[in-house]
Design an enzyme around this catalytic site. Structure first.
Site, PDB file in Angstrom:
ATOM      1  N   ARG A  52      89.141 -11.804  16.065  1.00  0.00           N
ATOM      2  CA  ARG A  52      88.005 -12.484  15.430  1.00  0.00           C
ATOM      3  C   ARG A  52      86.886 -11.477  15.176  1.00  0.00           C
ATOM      4  NH1 ARG A  52      85.161 -15.635  19.214  1.00  0.00           N
ATOM      5  NH2 ARG A  52      86.797 -17.191  19.221  1.00  0.00           N
ATOM      6  N   ASP A 177      68.809  -4.687   0.778  1.00  0.00           N
ATOM      7  CA  ASP A 177      70.068  -4.981   0.093  1.00  0.00           C
ATOM      8  C   ASP A 177      70.235  -3.886  -0.960  1.00  0.00           C
ATOM      9  OD1 ASP A 177      72.094  -5.819  -1.631  1.00  0.00           O
ATOM     10  OD2 ASP A 177      71.611  -7.945  -1.409  1.00  0.00           O
ATOM     11  N   LYS A 202      81.110  -5.657  -4.547  1.00  0.00           N
ATOM     12  CA  LYS A 202      80.665  -5.035  -5.789  1.00  0.00           C
ATOM     13  C   LYS A 202      81.097  -3.567  -5.817  1.00  0.00           C
ATOM     14  CE  LYS A 202      78.809  -9.125  -6.247  1.00  0.00           C
ATOM     15  NZ  LYS A 202      77.412  -9.409  -5.972  1.00  0.00           N
TER      16      LYS A 202
HETATM   17  C1  LIG Z   1      76.833 -10.302  -5.155  1.00  0.00           C
HETATM   18  C2  LIG Z   1      75.636  -9.977  -4.357  1.00  0.00           C
HETATM   19  C3  LIG Z   1      75.450 -10.557  -3.098  1.00  0.00           C
HETATM   20  C4  LIG Z   1      76.429 -11.538  -2.510  1.00  0.00           C
HETATM   21  O1  LIG Z   1      77.706 -10.956  -2.326  1.00  0.00           O
HETATM   22  P1  LIG Z   1      79.041 -11.846  -2.302  1.00  0.00           P
HETATM   23  O2  LIG Z   1      80.090 -10.884  -1.892  1.00  0.00           O
HETATM   24  O3  LIG Z   1      79.211 -12.425  -3.667  1.00  0.00           O
HETATM   25  O4  LIG Z   1      78.819 -12.915  -1.274  1.00  0.00           O
HETATM   26  C5  LIG Z   1      74.334 -10.187  -2.378  1.00  0.00           C
HETATM   27  N1  LIG Z   1      73.446  -9.307  -2.872  1.00  0.00           N
HETATM   28  C6  LIG Z   1      73.587  -8.740  -4.082  1.00  0.00           C
HETATM   29  C7  LIG Z   1      72.577  -7.770  -4.569  1.00  0.00           C
HETATM   30  C8  LIG Z   1      74.689  -9.063  -4.871  1.00  0.00           C
HETATM   31  O5  LIG Z   1      74.827  -8.503  -6.074  1.00  0.00           O
END
Ligand SMILES: *Cc1c(COP(=O)(O)O)cnc(C)c1O
Length: 381
Positions: A52, A177, A202
């Protein structure tokens, strides 16, 4: 050769040089077991006991991400959103947080729908504006300042060193982020950040075939221990095969991000001032409000993400997206194939995104082909 002397592109390409100690395989095996037997002494042979949390398939990708960011530890999550909410889950009832007013739409939606109900006090402010940020933090009360840089979908770039000072002076941590920047272009810890978050779905994976997220720590402190416990106890993890694919994707991270950045700059320069557009939003254009910050803070390029504002309305924008043939009219970003999206369609009523905005994720195709595709779509719409 000392590992520290190697360029990060080299370390990424070789997955830090990890091999299977038994067979010498240069791609370590995928572990599928959920449980791990103890030895004759009733001790665990490695620190793994139950998958987990402690799946050995995570070790290499987590080590690569921590290494590329220059952090001390990294945790993989089942999606970027699972990684984004983890630091907020680690906070306590009554804690105050400052987050951007414009950012990846899923996080404010979660904060409004769940974070506030769980006792977080949330202020939404333009975190790329240092005066607004300084006015929003509450010394002693604010525990986390969140920023996204460059931020969805207008690509404002936050001066991370100044944001870190403001956060730290208030007794808060700075979480970044850094999905759109990737460690190729910006390493937030070098500018004072405390946590780095990636939607690894991404650029880190880069092939639109894995959902994953990561949280990276600059230091192992109290909030980090709570993030570790949160994941261990609730298990928002990815599968072993996805962890392997992510490591494979990161081997080409530097090539992909450099190619996408070059093409995005070429596209931004080509379409700036185009008669069918009112704005081209890209931090690599001198007219962008954060061009100077981006030039200082982003190394080797401004990223593969940009946005167009079309002359017309939401309907015009949707027609342009639909008329593209190389750019796929799809959500998401950071893959090898180029995507175009009308963000207003997915973001819902709380969204501050202009209705005429199209978000472009530039892939690694030939830049001239991509420019021709956009020219034809703008002419057709
Ligand atoms: C896509 C994205 C997220 C979320 O990611 P997921 O894998 O779709 O949950 C968070 N922050 C940014 C900047 C993103 O482009």
């Amino acid at each position: 050769m000392n590992k520290r002397e190697l360029h990060p592109a080299t370390r990424a390409a070789q997955g830090l040089g990890w091999q299977c100690p038994v067979t010498g395989a240069v791609v370590p095996p995928i572990h599928v077991s959920t449980t791990f037997a103890r030895g004759d002494d009733y001790e665990l042979p490695a620190e793994h006991d139950y998958a987990r949390d402690k799946n050995p398939s995570f070790n290499q990708p987590e080590a690569v991400i921590a290494d590329l960011e220059g952090g001390v530890d990294a945790l993989l999550f089942s999606s970027g959103m699972a990684a984004c909410v983890a630091p907020f889950q680690a906070l306590r009832h009554g804690d105050h947080v400052v987050v951007p007013d414009i950012m990846y739409y899923g996080l404010p939606k979660w904060l409004r729908g769940f974070g506030v109900d769980r006792g977080l006090s949330v202020d939404f402010v333009p975190t790329a504006d240092m005066n607004a940020l300084a006015a929003a933090v509450r010394p002693g009360k604010t525990k986390l300042v969140w920023t996204e840089s460059p931020c969805n979908p207008v690509w404002r770039v936050t001066d991370l060193a100044r944001a870190a000072n403001i956060a730290h002076d208030a007794g808060a941590q700075l979480a970044v982020d850094s999905t759109a920047a990737t460690p190729v272009l910006t390493r937030p810890f070098e500018h004072g950040a405390d946590l780095v978050i990636h939607a690894a779905t991404k650029y880190l994976n880069g092939h639109s075939d894995v959902m994953a997220g990561a949280v990276v720590a600059k230091q192992k402190d109290g909030i980090w221990e709570r993030i570790v416990d949160h994941r261990a106890l609730t298990g928002p993890i990815l599968g072993s095969f996805e962890a392997f694919l992510l490591t494979r994707g990161m081997r080409t991270l530097y090539l992909r991000v450099q190619a996408a950045s070059q093409s995005a700059l070429a596209i931004a320069e080509h379409f700036e001032g185009h008669s069918a557009l009112t704005h081209v939003l890209y931090p690599g254009l001198p007219g962008h409000p954060d061009y100077d910050v981006a030039k200082r803070q982003m190394v080797g390029g401004f990223g593969g993400m940009l946005s167009f504002r079309v002359k017309g309305d939401a309907e015009t924008a949707r027609r342009v997206a639909a008329a593209c043939t190389l750019f796929k009219p799809a959500t998401s970003l950071g893959g090898v194939e180029s995507l175009i999206e009308h963000r207003g369609t997915v973001e819902g009523s709380e969204s501050l995104t202009p209705k005429d905005l199209l978000r472009l994720s530039v892939g690694i195709e030939d830049a001239d082909d991509l420019i021709a595709d956009l020219e034809e779509a703008l002419a057709a719409a």
